[in-house]
Design an enzyme around this catalytic site. Structure first.
Site, PDB file in Angstrom:
ATOM      1  N   ASP A 292       0.943  -1.638  -0.186  1.00 36.97           N
ATOM      2  CA  ASP A 292      -0.108   0.325   0.062  1.00 36.97           C
ATOM      3  C   ASP A 292       1.086   1.324  -0.205  1.00 36.97           C
ATOM      4  O   ASP A 292       1.986   1.029   0.364  1.00 36.97           O
ATOM      5  CB  ASP A 292      -0.393  -0.403   1.074  1.00 36.97           C
ATOM      6  CG  ASP A 292      -1.936  -1.137   0.907  1.00 36.97           C
ATOM      7  OD1 ASP A 292      -1.964  -2.399   0.283  1.00 36.97           O
ATOM      8  OD2 ASP A 292      -3.191  -0.658   2.101  1.00 36.97           O
ATOM      9  N   ASP A 293       0.549   2.600  -0.857  1.00 33.50           N
ATOM     10  CA  ASP A 293       0.634   3.884   0.226  1.00 33.50           C
ATOM     11  C   ASP A 293       1.643   4.116  -1.091  1.00 33.50           C
ATOM     12  O   ASP A 293       2.347   5.222  -1.533  1.00 33.50           O
ATOM     13  CB  ASP A 293       1.113   3.827   1.105  1.00 33.50           C
ATOM     14  CG  ASP A 293      -0.053   3.576   2.376  1.00 33.50           C
ATOM     15  OD1 ASP A 293      -1.299   3.761   1.818  1.00 33.50           O
ATOM     16  OD2 ASP A 293       0.230   3.775   2.917  1.00 33.50           O
ATOM     17  N   HIS A 343      -5.879   2.735  -4.311  1.00 37.01           N
ATOM     18  CA  HIS A 343      -5.976   3.313  -2.281  1.00 37.01           C
ATOM     19  C   HIS A 343      -6.232   4.491  -2.415  1.00 37.01           C
ATOM     20  O   HIS A 343      -5.939   5.159  -1.696  1.00 37.01           O
ATOM     21  CB  HIS A 343      -4.336   2.574  -2.271  1.00 37.01           C
ATOM     22  CG  HIS A 343      -4.208   2.904  -1.025  1.00 37.01           C
ATOM     23  ND1 HIS A 343      -4.843   2.164   0.245  1.00 37.01           N
ATOM     24  CD2 HIS A 343      -3.292   2.958  -0.102  1.00 37.01           C
ATOM     25  CE1 HIS A 343      -5.255   2.028   1.701  1.00 37.01           C
ATOM     26  NE2 HIS A 343      -3.826   2.382   1.115  1.00 37.01           N
ATOM     27  N   HIS A 347      -5.359   9.219   0.601  1.00 35.79           N
ATOM     28  CA  HIS A 347      -5.651   8.295   1.816  1.00 35.79           C
ATOM     29  C   HIS A 347      -6.278   8.636   2.716  1.00 35.79           C
ATOM     30  O   HIS A 347      -6.073   8.437   3.803  1.00 35.79           O
ATOM     31  CB  HIS A 347      -4.137   8.115   2.464  1.00 35.79           C
ATOM     32  CG  HIS A 347      -4.137   7.115   2.870  1.00 35.79           C
ATOM     33  ND1 HIS A 347      -3.905   7.002   4.343  1.00 35.79           N
ATOM     34  CD2 HIS A 347      -3.288   5.532   2.638  1.00 35.79           C
ATOM     35  CE1 HIS A 347      -3.841   4.938   4.778  1.00 35.79           C
ATOM     36  NE2 HIS A 347      -3.172   4.528   3.647  1.00 35.79           N
ATOM     37  N   HIS A 434       3.761  -2.886   3.145  1.00 32.98           N
ATOM     38  CA  HIS A 434       3.651  -0.858   2.512  1.00 32.98           C
ATOM     39  C   HIS A 434       5.358  -0.520   1.852  1.00 32.98           C
ATOM     40  O   HIS A 434       6.530  -0.233   2.330  1.00 32.98           O
ATOM     41  CB  HIS A 434       3.346   0.416   3.929  1.00 32.98           C
ATOM     42  CG  HIS A 434       2.240   0.434   4.459  1.00 32.98           C
ATOM     43  ND1 HIS A 434       2.222  -1.009   5.383  1.00 32.98           N
ATOM     44  CD2 HIS A 434       1.194   0.255   3.939  1.00 32.98           C
ATOM     45  CE1 HIS A 434       0.517  -0.452   6.029  1.00 32.98           C
ATOM     46  NE2 HIS A 434      -0.257   0.331   4.834  1.00 32.98           N
TER      47      HIS A 434
END
Length: 465
Positions: A292-293, A343, A347, A434
């Site tokens: 993620d991210d 995603h 965020h 991540h």
């Protein structure tokens, strides 16, 4: 002699004691601040734009979470103005958290400061900040701020030096904006003509809501400023060719409308060239590694190398506001046959947003990845795993969560990440990591070695689901 030595040593000890008192007092103060603020992570990365780095600060607390992204330049004078704005914005939020008695444990308050960057001409960019804070409810403060740095001359450009400000020019700008709002299907139902008139007539209006791209001049309005809140932050883009007579002579000369040229080459389409389907031997255990991210300019590429070494596939849930900075890395991930997921743009906890804001967070990222790859993301993961019926209805596709949270963002300990995987992995596990952390790269190598030795095949989340 001993008496003289005492007289000599005592003052020194007294001074040393005073110094140590202040040192420890200072350390105690720092410690208290650290405990109050929790684990903070700050990272500086190179961007795809010459002379511009990206600073990211993430702070997780029981009562709130905070995510800040802002640019850094080579010149300290430019950085000071930017840092002052960021610091003031952050402190205002923390003060409001302190003053809000209703906050209970859990992520009840959120602060997001993100920016978009638009090249204008060589060494000139438009930096468009979006600042949002939420305190336990769906509604919150949302405003924007625009900076136009000239990094060659180490100065910020004032919008009033770009746009002519006369009675005649204001009337013409008003007419262009009025026509655009009334003919925009998204804005027209929520447009307040009288508020636009007030805006253009305001003597204190210095066009600070104006920014430039290499093709257009954009008027960006705050939420509720000239439309109902459901319209979000309305933007009206007017092509430079239509604004020539409304620009100052200096900027009329400096700006130029670029030629519309075709793309140099077709980007790779993972579904067509590489394919996401994998042949896994019958009966073999499967596991999905997810990241993620990202993307991250170096960490993501290091992870790709490790995945190659193990002939492993994974899923990368990308943030739109990072993908737009690193399109080449997005292409590389796809070209290697990995799955790309959405995603959101910045965020945010989607359960705190309105339908329109949820849709915008999702769609902006979808659009960026589509423009880079020619295909849309094939999976979606909500930030923080925060999902409800409203989010599901607006997004319209299932959410992909995880079965193992490695807490790599918290521990930054590769051995601890591996330990969590060992204790919890089973056939069909979806592992959350991540790719923005350097320590996660080390952890990925350990995890890949272990899972391969245990007989697992590495697949994408779409293969698991």
């Amino acid at each position: 002699m001993r008496q003289k030595l005492v007289y000599f040593v005592l003052p020194i000890m007294l001074i040393l004691g005073i110094v140590l008192f202040f040192v420890f007092s200072s350390n105690d103060s720092d410690s208290d601040t650290s405990e109050k603020q929790g684990a903070k992570e700050t990272e500086t990365e190179q961007s795809a734009y010459p002379g511009v780095n990206i600073i990211t600060e993430v702070l997780e607390e029981e009562a709130y979470h905070l995510a800040i992204h802002y640019p850094e330049f080579d010149d300290e004078q430019l950085n000071k103005k930017m840092n002052d704005y960021v610091s003031k914005s952050k402190q205002e939020f923390l003060q409001e958290v302190e003053d809000t008695e209703e906050l209970s444990q859990g992520h009840n308050a959120s602060f997001y400061l993100s920016f978009d960057i638009y090249p204008v001409v060589e060494n000139v960019y438009s930096i468009v900040f979006t600042k949002e804070s939420f305190f336990g409810g769906a509604n919150g403060m949302q405003i924007s701020k625009i900076f136009i740095p000239d990094i060659e001359n180490n100065q910020f450009i004032d919008q009033k030096n770009i746009v002519k400000d006369t009675e005649e020019s204001r009337e013409e700008i008003y007419q262009k904006l009025l026509h655009a709002f009334k003919n925009d299907e998204a804005y027209s139902p929520f447009f307040f003509e009288e508020e636009l008139q007030k805006w253009i007539d305001d003597e204190n209006n210095t066009f600070s809501n104006v920014y430039l791209t290499d093709e257009s001049i954009i008027f960006k309005f705050d939420k509720y400023e000239v439309t109902a809140g459901v319209a979000g932050f309305p933007e009206i883009a007017i092509p430079l060719v239509e604004m020539q007579d409304l620009l100052t002579d200096k900027w009329k000369e400096r700006l130029d409308v670029p030629d519309q040229t075709a793309e140099d080459s077709e980007p790779p389409k993972p579904n067509e060239e590489q394919g996401l389907e994998q042949e896994v031997p019958a009966g073999k255990k499967r596991v999905a590694l997810t990241f993620d991210d990202g993307p991250h300019p170096s960490n993501t590429q290091e992870i790709l190398k490790l995945l190659d070494e193990h002939q492993a596939k994974a899923t990368f849930f990308m943030l739109g506001n990072r993908a737009v900075f690193y399109p080449d890395i997005v292409k590389e991930v796809a070209a290697k046959g990995h799955e790309i997921g959405n995603h959101t743009w910045s965020h945010k906890d989607l359960t705190t947003l309105s339908n329109e804001e949820i849709r915008e967070e999702f769609q902006q990222t979808d659009d960026v990845i589509l423009s880079v790859l020619g295909v849309s993301p094939t999976a979606f993961r909500p930030p923080y795993g925060a999902i409800n019926d409203q989010v599901t209805d607006v997004i319209g596709i299932p959410s992909t969560l995880w079965t193992i949270d490695t807490l790599d963002w918290k521990s930054h300990d590769p051995d601890q990440v591996l330990s969590i995987v060992k204790e919890n992995v089973q056939d069909g596990s979806i592992i959350l990591m991540h790719d923005i952390h350097a320590t996660t790269v080390e952890a990925v190598e350990l995890v890949l070695d272990y899972l391969e030795a245990e007989g697992y095949a590495f697949v994408t989340v779409s293969d698991i689901n």
